[in-house]
Design a protein around this motif. Structure first.
Motif, PDB file in Angstrom:
ATOM      1  N   TYR A 196     -36.112 -18.145 -15.469  1.00 19.07           N
ATOM      2  CA  TYR A 196     -35.195 -17.013 -15.393  1.00 19.07           C
ATOM      3  C   TYR A 196     -33.816 -17.347 -14.849  1.00 19.07           C
ATOM      4  O   TYR A 196     -32.854 -16.624 -15.072  1.00 19.07           O
ATOM      5  CB  TYR A 196     -35.830 -15.883 -14.569  1.00 19.07           C
ATOM      6  CG  TYR A 196     -37.166 -15.456 -15.110  1.00 19.07           C
ATOM      7  CD1 TYR A 196     -37.310 -15.071 -16.436  1.00 19.07           C
ATOM      8  CD2 TYR A 196     -38.296 -15.459 -14.300  1.00 19.07           C
ATOM      9  CE1 TYR A 196     -38.538 -14.703 -16.948  1.00 19.07           C
ATOM     10  CE2 TYR A 196     -39.541 -15.089 -14.799  1.00 19.07           C
ATOM     11  CZ  TYR A 196     -39.656 -14.713 -16.119  1.00 19.07           C
ATOM     12  OH  TYR A 196     -40.872 -14.361 -16.625  1.00 19.07           O
ATOM     13  N   GLN A 199     -29.525 -18.871 -16.868  1.00 15.17           N
ATOM     14  CA  GLN A 199     -28.620 -17.908 -17.503  1.00 15.17           C
ATOM     15  C   GLN A 199     -27.363 -17.784 -16.645  1.00 15.17           C
ATOM     16  O   GLN A 199     -27.364 -18.131 -15.460  1.00 15.17           O
ATOM     17  CB  GLN A 199     -29.306 -16.547 -17.647  1.00 15.17           C
ATOM     18  CG  GLN A 199     -29.849 -15.998 -16.338  1.00 15.17           C
ATOM     19  CD  GLN A 199     -30.445 -14.619 -16.457  1.00 15.17           C
ATOM     20  OE1 GLN A 199     -29.804 -13.728 -17.005  1.00 15.17           O
ATOM     21  NE2 GLN A 199     -31.658 -14.439 -15.952  1.00 15.17           N
ATOM     22  N   LEU A 200     -26.308 -17.263 -17.218  1.00 19.35           N
ATOM     23  CA  LEU A 200     -25.050 -17.137 -16.503  1.00 19.35           C
ATOM     24  C   LEU A 200     -25.154 -16.206 -15.306  1.00 19.35           C
ATOM     25  O   LEU A 200     -24.561 -16.457 -14.256  1.00 19.35           O
ATOM     26  CB  LEU A 200     -23.956 -16.632 -17.452  1.00 19.35           C
ATOM     27  CG  LEU A 200     -23.532 -17.579 -18.576  1.00 19.35           C
ATOM     28  CD1 LEU A 200     -22.616 -16.856 -19.553  1.00 19.35           C
ATOM     29  CD2 LEU A 200     -22.835 -18.817 -18.015  1.00 19.35           C
ATOM     30  N   TYR A 201     -25.898 -15.118 -15.438  1.00 23.68           N
ATOM     31  CA  TYR A 201     -25.898 -14.067 -14.425  1.00 23.68           C
ATOM     32  C   TYR A 201     -26.606 -14.488 -13.135  1.00 23.68           C
ATOM     33  O   TYR A 201     -26.211 -14.080 -12.050  1.00 23.68           O
ATOM     34  CB  TYR A 201     -26.561 -12.816 -14.989  1.00 23.68           C
ATOM     35  CG  TYR A 201     -26.315 -11.544 -14.202  1.00 23.68           C
ATOM     36  CD1 TYR A 201     -25.024 -11.099 -13.942  1.00 23.68           C
ATOM     37  CD2 TYR A 201     -27.380 -10.778 -13.734  1.00 23.68           C
ATOM     38  CE1 TYR A 201     -24.798  -9.923 -13.242  1.00 23.68           C
ATOM     39  CE2 TYR A 201     -27.161  -9.599 -13.037  1.00 23.68           C
ATOM     40  CZ  TYR A 201     -25.875  -9.173 -12.788  1.00 23.68           C
ATOM     41  OH  TYR A 201     -25.654  -8.006 -12.094  1.00 23.68           O
ATOM     42  N   GLU A 202     -27.649 -15.314 -13.243  1.00 20.61           N
ATOM     43  CA  GLU A 202     -28.457 -15.628 -12.067  1.00 20.61           C
ATOM     44  C   GLU A 202     -28.539 -17.121 -11.770  1.00 20.61           C
ATOM     45  O   GLU A 202     -29.409 -17.552 -11.013  1.00 20.61           O
ATOM     46  CB  GLU A 202     -29.871 -15.058 -12.236  1.00 20.61           C
ATOM     47  CG  GLU A 202     -29.906 -13.543 -12.291  1.00 20.61           C
ATOM     48  CD  GLU A 202     -31.312 -12.987 -12.238  1.00 20.61           C
ATOM     49  OE1 GLU A 202     -32.264 -13.774 -12.019  1.00 20.61           O
ATOM     50  OE2 GLU A 202     -31.478 -11.771 -12.395  1.00 20.61           O
ATOM     51  N   PRO A 205     -26.878 -21.763 -17.269  1.00 22.58           N
ATOM     52  CA  PRO A 205     -27.647 -22.134 -18.462  1.00 22.58           C
ATOM     53  C   PRO A 205     -27.729 -23.643 -18.606  1.00 22.58           C
ATOM     54  O   PRO A 205     -27.041 -24.392 -17.903  1.00 22.58           O
ATOM     55  CB  PRO A 205     -26.845 -21.505 -19.605  1.00 22.58           C
ATOM     56  CG  PRO A 205     -25.451 -21.426 -19.078  1.00 22.58           C
ATOM     57  CD  PRO A 205     -25.579 -21.175 -17.606  1.00 22.58           C
ATOM     58  N   SER A 212     -31.807 -22.980 -23.300  1.00 20.47           N
ATOM     59  CA  SER A 212     -31.113 -21.719 -23.032  1.00 20.47           C
ATOM     60  C   SER A 212     -29.643 -21.762 -23.453  1.00 20.47           C
ATOM     61  O   SER A 212     -28.892 -20.830 -23.175  1.00 20.47           O
ATOM     62  CB  SER A 212     -31.211 -21.354 -21.540  1.00 20.47           C
ATOM     63  OG  SER A 212     -30.485 -22.279 -20.740  1.00 20.47           O
ATOM     64  N   ASN A 213     -29.251 -22.820 -24.138  1.00 20.79           N
ATOM     65  CA  ASN A 213     -27.870 -22.955 -24.628  1.00 20.79           C
ATOM     66  C   ASN A 213     -27.886 -23.797 -25.901  1.00 20.79           C
ATOM     67  O   ASN A 213     -27.120 -24.751 -26.063  1.00 20.79           O
ATOM     68  CB  ASN A 213     -26.997 -23.600 -23.551  1.00 20.79           C
ATOM     69  CG  ASN A 213     -25.510 -23.538 -23.863  1.00 20.79           C
ATOM     70  OD1 ASN A 213     -25.065 -22.782 -24.724  1.00 20.79           O
ATOM     71  ND2 ASN A 213     -24.729 -24.348 -23.156  1.00 20.79           N
ATOM     72  N   LEU A 218     -22.053 -21.843 -24.544  1.00 24.14           N
ATOM     73  CA  LEU A 218     -21.819 -21.534 -23.132  1.00 24.14           C
ATOM     74  C   LEU A 218     -21.396 -22.786 -22.379  1.00 24.14           C
ATOM     75  O   LEU A 218     -21.901 -23.891 -22.636  1.00 24.14           O
ATOM     76  CB  LEU A 218     -23.088 -20.964 -22.499  1.00 24.14           C
ATOM     77  CG  LEU A 218     -23.671 -19.706 -23.156  1.00 24.14           C
ATOM     78  CD1 LEU A 218     -24.974 -19.304 -22.483  1.00 24.14           C
ATOM     79  CD2 LEU A 218     -22.664 -18.561 -23.118  1.00 24.14           C
ATOM     80  N   PRO A 281     -35.072 -17.150 -20.489  1.00 20.42           N
ATOM     81  CA  PRO A 281     -34.110 -17.897 -21.294  1.00 20.42           C
ATOM     82  C   PRO A 281     -34.681 -19.227 -21.793  1.00 20.42           C
ATOM     83  O   PRO A 281     -35.196 -20.024 -21.018  1.00 20.42           O
ATOM     84  CB  PRO A 281     -32.948 -18.134 -20.319  1.00 20.42           C
ATOM     85  CG  PRO A 281     -33.080 -17.069 -19.293  1.00 20.42           C
ATOM     86  CD  PRO A 281     -34.549 -16.828 -19.152  1.00 20.42           C
TER      87      PRO A 281
END
Length: 400
Positions: A196, A199-202, A205, A212-213, A218, A281
């Motif tokens: 999890y 990702q960019l938010y947490e 990536p 995840s990319n 990204l 992701p």
């Protein structure tokens, strides 16, 4: 079906709300037959929980929902659900420090840890940057443990202020994004590793081409320290154990508990519970089914007898589990993410046999929980943007 159950006269209190008297359901036979369900999180407008809200005048709190009579044995009749603080982007990983009498938690997207003081309710920034930490706990020596998304590792904050990296790789491969961590009395630490944080938010990536990319659109280096941005996801999701010597062992595979999230032990450490959640992701595997998995723990740290403890379906609604804790009687307390099913997010409580005892309804999705307070009888709930608490009739098992 879940229901409100009450038997004692003190639970038959009436409250004035909106100019009319409202009574709890299940009142004694001599009470008015027109009793109705009190207002709750599922009403319009919703009930307010914060310190400036109108007082809750009910015994029991209307958002404590029983499925079995045993629920009232673990809750406190004259204790209300309280919102202690709001202001996070995504609150996670609450943990109680018994010596300092404070609660810490992660605000993952803001890359910080926060602290709430029991003495006056003061909230302040505790640690920033936190490497997008998720789960936190304290071990049997009172040292803070944290699972870090950004650095893909688990760490221990020593009593002298230094930091020890407990684990960052397994068999030469870097972890995905450790999620939650708990201590065992034998000196080992157990943690989950879903994807999890990729990702960019947490967190960050993968590098270009990573799971995840995959398209490389990204840039994982933006806004990050220079050492971040080169890693790719290399392993399946799994659960791990770090022993006292630092040896890391994979104790549960993706087949055992896919996308493992929160975890906790039974009070005697004979059972490990793992929340197996949904795809994250870059996941190419089947993903979890929003279940709580139970496995027996041997003296050498190996696991066996894998079974589904609960599918976390209540009234036909999936109450997706995340953070887990047990109380001293062995009941399992699980945070609930019911999506847009308002009235089912919060906390579910299950007997050691997997029977639903009841629920705590919150107006926000709940990500994680812990027991705390000087008597360890207060449940703290990290729910989306806010921190909630409620005093219970039991105590949490082990350190927070």
């Amino acid at each position: 079906m879940t229901k409100h159950i009450s038997h004692l006269s003190r639970r038959q209190a009436l409250g004035a709300l909106g100019g009319g008297a409202v009574a709890l359901t299940g009142v004694a036979a001599n009470a008015q037959s027109t009793a109705v369900e009190p207002l709750s999180t599922i009403t319009t407008p919703r009930r307010e929980f914060g310190p400036d809200a109108d007082p809750n005048v009910y015994f029991w709190d209307p958002d404590l929902v029983a499925a079995e009579d045993g629920f009232w044995g673990v809750m406190q009749p004259n204790a209300s659900i309280e919102r202690l603080w709001t202001g996070a982007r995504w609150a996670e990983g609450p943990a109680w420090n018994s010596v300092g009498k404070y609660l810490i938690w992660s605000d993952i997207p803001e890359n910080r840890q926060m602290r709430w003081l029991d003495e006056d309710g003061h909230v302040s920034e505790f640690r920033k940057p936190s490497n997008n930490s998720n789960g936190n706990s304290f071990d049997y020596q009172g040292r803070q443990l944290s699972a870090e998304h950004l650095t893909r590792r688990v760490v221990r904050y020593e009593l002298d202020g230094s930091v020890t990296i407990l684990a960052d790789m397994f068999e030469g491969k870097r972890f995905n994004s450790p999620n939650d961590i708990v201590a065992h009395p034998d000196g080992s630490y157990w943690f989950t590793d879903p994807p999890y944080g990729g990702q960019l938010y947490e967190g960050a990536p993968d590098a270009a081409g990573g799971p995840s990319n995959a398209a490389g659109l990204l840039n994982p280096r933006l806004g990050q320290p220079p050492e971040i941005g080169d890693w790719n996801r290399e392993m399946e999701t799994a659960t791990y154990r770090v022993d006292g010597s630092g040896t890391v062992t994979r104790v549960a595979t993706e087949a055992d508990a896919a996308d493992p999230n929160g975890l906790c032990f039974s009070p005697d450490q004979s059972v490990l519970y793992i929340a197996s959640t949904g795809k994250g992701p870059g996941d190419t595997g089947p993903g979890g089914n929003g279940e709580i998995i139970a496995m027996d723990v041997a003296a050498d740290g190996t696991l066996s007898n894998r079974r589904v403890f609960s599918d976390c379906v209540v009234d036909g609604v999936k109450c997706g589990p995340d953070g887990l804790r047990t109380d001293v009687a062995g009941n399992v307390w699980a945070s609930s993410n019911a999506g847009r099913n308002v009235g089912y997010s919060g906390v579910t409580i299950w007997t050691p046999e997997g029977t639903l005892l009841g629920r705590i309804r919150l107006p926000e999705v709940c990500g994680n929980i812990c027991f705390g307070g000087p008597k360890r009888n207060r449940l703290f709930m990290a729910a989306s943007q806010s921190i909630y608490s409620v005093f219970t009739g039991t105590q949490g098992a082990g350190p927070a």
